[in-house]
Design an enzyme around this catalytic site. Structure first.
Site, PDB file in Angstrom:
ATOM      1  N   HIS A  53      -2.179   4.672  -5.244  1.00  0.00           N
ATOM      2  CA  HIS A  53      -0.797   5.071  -4.959  1.00  0.00           C
ATOM      3  C   HIS A  53       0.118   3.893  -5.271  1.00  0.00           C
ATOM      4  O   HIS A  53      -0.292   2.725  -5.161  1.00  0.00           O
ATOM      5  CB  HIS A  53      -0.630   5.438  -3.491  1.00  0.00           C
ATOM      6  CG  HIS A  53      -1.264   6.731  -3.107  1.00  0.00           C
ATOM      7  ND1 HIS A  53      -0.851   7.439  -2.011  1.00  0.00           N
ATOM      8  CD2 HIS A  53      -2.263   7.454  -3.661  1.00  0.00           C
ATOM      9  CE1 HIS A  53      -1.571   8.537  -1.902  1.00  0.00           C
ATOM     10  NE2 HIS A  53      -2.456   8.566  -2.898  1.00  0.00           N
ATOM     11  N   GLU A  55       2.556   2.525  -3.639  1.00  0.00           N
ATOM     12  CA  GLU A  55       2.726   1.581  -2.531  1.00  0.00           C
ATOM     13  C   GLU A  55       1.517   0.660  -2.401  1.00  0.00           C
ATOM     14  O   GLU A  55       1.640  -0.551  -2.217  1.00  0.00           O
ATOM     15  CB  GLU A  55       2.911   2.302  -1.185  1.00  0.00           C
ATOM     16  CG  GLU A  55       4.005   3.309  -1.145  1.00  0.00           C
ATOM     17  CD  GLU A  55       3.502   4.722  -1.410  1.00  0.00           C
ATOM     18  OE1 GLU A  55       2.940   4.977  -2.507  1.00  0.00           O
ATOM     19  OE2 GLU A  55       3.689   5.576  -0.547  1.00  0.00           O
ATOM     20  N   CYS A  83       2.287   8.233   2.555  1.00  0.00           N
ATOM     21  CA  CYS A  83       1.242   9.064   3.152  1.00  0.00           C
ATOM     22  C   CYS A  83       0.535   8.269   4.261  1.00  0.00           C
ATOM     23  O   CYS A  83       0.879   7.116   4.534  1.00  0.00           O
ATOM     24  CB  CYS A  83       0.241   9.475   2.071  1.00  0.00           C
ATOM     25  SG  CYS A  83      -0.769   8.086   1.466  1.00  0.00           S
ATOM     26  N   CYS A  86      -1.096   4.956   2.844  1.00  0.00           N
ATOM     27  CA  CYS A  86      -0.110   3.915   2.542  1.00  0.00           C
ATOM     28  C   CYS A  86       0.588   3.433   3.809  1.00  0.00           C
ATOM     29  O   CYS A  86       0.864   2.240   3.944  1.00  0.00           O
ATOM     30  CB  CYS A  86       0.882   4.431   1.505  1.00  0.00           C
ATOM     31  SG  CYS A  86       0.082   4.720  -0.090  1.00  0.00           S
TER      32      CYS A  86
END
Length: 156
Positions: A53, A55, A83, A86
């Site tokens: 991801h 992040e 999410c 993260c």
């Protein structure tokens, strides 16, 4: 001094890079002392890694640049609400502030489904600023998924 909108616009540029390679258009930027120290975009499809991801990648890059996993004094700008994975990484890395654009009512864990980054039971809590350039961030996602659905429909 730069504004939240300025840094979010750079995160949007990262999201556009993701879209250009077929990735979900999410971008992230980490700032410390008014300097960008890391930037990233989603790479899950490219790497076939569930942790890729925007992040998560940006946090890894920032930790490497600073030579520490403690990202105190840092602000994370991300185009979509983080999410659960993260959000957990944000807490564990001690990021001070999280600024995001679009909310994620189906998977967001920084205010929507839950608010992990500000949960009083955690040993660290980040300041949360939401809705920065939310329309632009949301439109990137909306257009990406519309195009994906159309492409799938045309293949049938």
């Amino acid at each position: 001094m730069r504004t939240h909108q300025y840094y979010m616009s750079i995160a949007i540029d990262e999201a556009k890079k993701a879209a250009s390679i077929g990735e979900v258009p999410i971008g992230a930027v980490i700032v410390k002392d008014h300097q960008i120290i890391a930037r990233a975009h989603n790479l899950r499809e490219t790497t076939q890694l569930p942790m890729a991801h925007a992040e998560h990648i940006a946090i890894e890059r920032a930790a490497e640049k600073l030579g520490t996993w403690r990202l105190e004094g840092c602000t994370l700008y991300v185009t979509l609400e983080p999410c659960v994975m993260c959000s957990g990484t944000i807490v564990m890395s001690r990021i001070d502030t999280v600024v995001y654009g679009a909310t994620d009512p189906k998977g967001g864990c920084s205010g929507s489904l839950m608010n992990l980054i500000q949960d009083r039971r955690m040993n660290h809590r980040a300041q949360l600023i939401t809705g920065v350039l939310a329309y632009s961030c949301g439109q990137l996602l909306k257009q990406f998924f519309q195009a994906l659905r159309l492409k799938r429909k045309n293949k049938m």
